[in-house]
Design a protein around this motif. Sequence first.
Motif, PDB file in Angstrom:
ATOM      1  N   GLU A  56      34.112  -1.924  43.301  1.00 38.87           N
ATOM      2  CA  GLU A  56      35.299  -0.886  43.659  1.00 38.87           C
ATOM      3  C   GLU A  56      36.519  -1.243  43.126  1.00 38.87           C
ATOM      4  O   GLU A  56      37.652  -0.645  43.030  1.00 38.87           O
ATOM      5  N   GLN A  57      36.849  -2.758  42.907  1.00 40.16           N
ATOM      6  CA  GLN A  57      38.066  -3.346  42.665  1.00 40.16           C
ATOM      7  C   GLN A  57      38.442  -3.103  41.216  1.00 40.16           C
ATOM      8  O   GLN A  57      38.397  -4.024  40.401  1.00 40.16           O
ATOM      9  N   PHE A  58      38.723  -1.899  40.796  1.00 40.18           N
ATOM     10  CA  PHE A  58      39.865  -1.779  39.601  1.00 40.18           C
ATOM     11  C   PHE A  58      41.120  -1.247  40.070  1.00 40.18           C
ATOM     12  O   PHE A  58      41.310  -1.271  41.325  1.00 40.18           O
ATOM     13  N   SER A  59      41.941  -1.241  39.081  1.00 40.72           N
ATOM     14  CA  SER A  59      43.176  -0.972  39.511  1.00 40.72           C
ATOM     15  C   SER A  59      43.733   0.585  39.173  1.00 40.72           C
ATOM     16  O   SER A  59      44.800   0.953  39.772  1.00 40.72           O
ATOM     17  N   TYR A  97      32.645  -8.497  45.622  1.00 45.27           N
ATOM     18  CA  TYR A  97      33.557  -9.308  44.574  1.00 45.27           C
ATOM     19  C   TYR A  97      34.563 -10.040  45.280  1.00 45.27           C
ATOM     20  O   TYR A  97      35.303  -9.484  45.793  1.00 45.27           O
ATOM     21  N   LEU A  98      34.890 -11.233  44.581  1.00 46.57           N
ATOM     22  CA  LEU A  98      35.914 -12.131  45.213  1.00 46.57           C
ATOM     23  C   LEU A  98      36.816 -12.547  43.758  1.00 46.57           C
ATOM     24  O   LEU A  98      36.429 -13.412  43.170  1.00 46.57           O
ATOM     25  N   THR A 124      39.130  -2.964  50.319  1.00 48.79           N
ATOM     26  CA  THR A 124      39.520  -4.499  49.950  1.00 48.79           C
ATOM     27  C   THR A 124      40.352  -5.223  50.794  1.00 48.79           C
ATOM     28  O   THR A 124      41.001  -4.692  51.444  1.00 48.79           O
ATOM     29  N   ARG A 125      40.202  -6.318  50.933  1.00 47.53           N
ATOM     30  CA  ARG A 125      41.146  -7.082  51.699  1.00 47.53           C
ATOM     31  C   ARG A 125      41.709  -8.514  51.107  1.00 47.53           C
ATOM     32  O   ARG A 125      40.999  -9.239  50.405  1.00 47.53           O
ATOM     33  N   MET A 149      39.118  -9.843  48.470  1.00 51.54           N
ATOM     34  CA  MET A 149      37.302  -9.634  48.665  1.00 51.54           C
ATOM     35  C   MET A 149      37.104  -8.093  48.824  1.00 51.54           C
ATOM     36  O   MET A 149      38.093  -7.414  49.440  1.00 51.54           O
ATOM     37  N   GLY A 150      36.269  -7.721  48.046  1.00 53.23           N
ATOM     38  CA  GLY A 150      35.731  -6.290  48.122  1.00 53.23           C
ATOM     39  C   GLY A 150      34.740  -6.139  49.659  1.00 53.23           C
ATOM     40  O   GLY A 150      34.357  -6.906  50.403  1.00 53.23           O
TER      41      GLY A 150
END
Length: 394
Positions: A56-59, A97-98, A124-125, A149-150
Amino acid sequence: MSDAYDVVCVGGAAIGAAVAYYLTENPDFDGTVGIIEPDPSYELAQTSRAQNSIREQFSHPVNIAISQYGLDFIDNFVENTEVEGQAPELNYRGTGYLFLAGTDDDLALFHEQMLVQHECGAMTRMLTPAEVAAEFPYMDATQIVGARMGTMREGSFDGWAFFQGYRQRAIHSGATYITDRVIDIDIAAGRATGVVLESGRRIAAGHVVNAAGPRARLIAEMVGLDLPVEPRARTSFVFDCRTKIEHNVPLTITPEGVHFRREQHHFMTGAVPDPDPAIAYDDWDVRPDEFEEQIWPTVAKYVPVFDQIGQVTAWGGQYAYNTLDHNLIIGAAPEVANFIFANGFSGHGLQQGPAVGRAVNELITYGEFRTIDMSVLSYERIRRNEPVHEKVVI
Ligand SMILES: Cc1cc2nc3c(=O)[nH]c(=O)nc-3n(C[C@H](O)[C@H](O)[C@H](O)COP(=O)(O)OP(=O)(O)OC[C@H]3O[C@@H](n4cnc5c(N)ncnc54)[C@H](O)[C@@H]3O)c2cc1C
């Protein structure tokens, strides 16, 4: 076999199959679907050479939404792909994902992106080095200034099962695979009227979808359009580590752009080559030096036990690299209104397959996006030279 289909897909790997799947699942589409694919083994398709992960970690919100739909599809994978009570085994592993930050600038950017991710529901955090050390004790957290981290929704799966799931279901629902190669496209009055095949056969088409992966530019040229997509070499390596790591090893991305994750009893890794030129269409070679020179020193810097690792295997791959902005190009150009692009995914076409298949089906069936509005990713942005800024590229 029919010599006319309402929709003809050029290429039948992840994207061609996803388009066929969504059209044949849609009760509002009552047409026929033909998929032209020269290589039923898929040996030289990106789809069978990927690293099979989803994040999910897109911008950019549109990329987050696209992958979140991919995750929903995975959540219901058995129901979505079942044929006569059978579905492929996806073997999904939720690890997160990290992303490791090497500088304060990285950290500030990660934080800014996290706010966008939260707005889109991706929780995410940010982690301090001490928190990284506590959660991933195998890591040397003195090398970083922090991380992001996701959630454990992000993870990895069997990419072949994923693709075959919707390919088999599409075939079961009436899509026809034709083993042949498209060598030309007929045009009349601003419309693609059919495809010419290597065998000499001609197939009439109501719509033509470009799903030819790294060769997409060659297909676009057949209708007189330029597409800034080219093949770039991406080698995957699997390695073994002498010391067993008992903790979760998320898909980890170092500040140098090297990524690694657990794969069964081993680890899978890759990097962006430096330099990173366009390569020949038939170049699927492994770049062996990358492992020794680029990857090993980097992974050992962050995970000291990776100082003692051995390579197990490696394979060559190609990204279908969009040189404007690394992002998907979807939809038609006004010059050829029924020729639809689904190209330029770089490293995220597997996870984007479900949302893109559904979106192409919407464009063909309804003439518009009905679920995720992907118009920001249109072909028009190429012509206007307006890149979509996606900062989380791996
Ligand atoms: C090393 C690596 C790691 C990756 N990791 C990930 C990941 O973790 N997550 C993720 O989401 N994505 C990942 N990807 C990207 C993903 O694999 C691709 O984006 C996706 O598979 C694209 O599918 P496609 O159908 O567009 O292209 P392809 O799989 O390349 O298929 C294109 C098809 O078109 C056919 N074709 C070509 N020319 C013609 C023609 N003239 N006529 C008819 N057919 C034709 C080809 O035979 C081929 O089967 C990775 C890719 C690589 C290389």
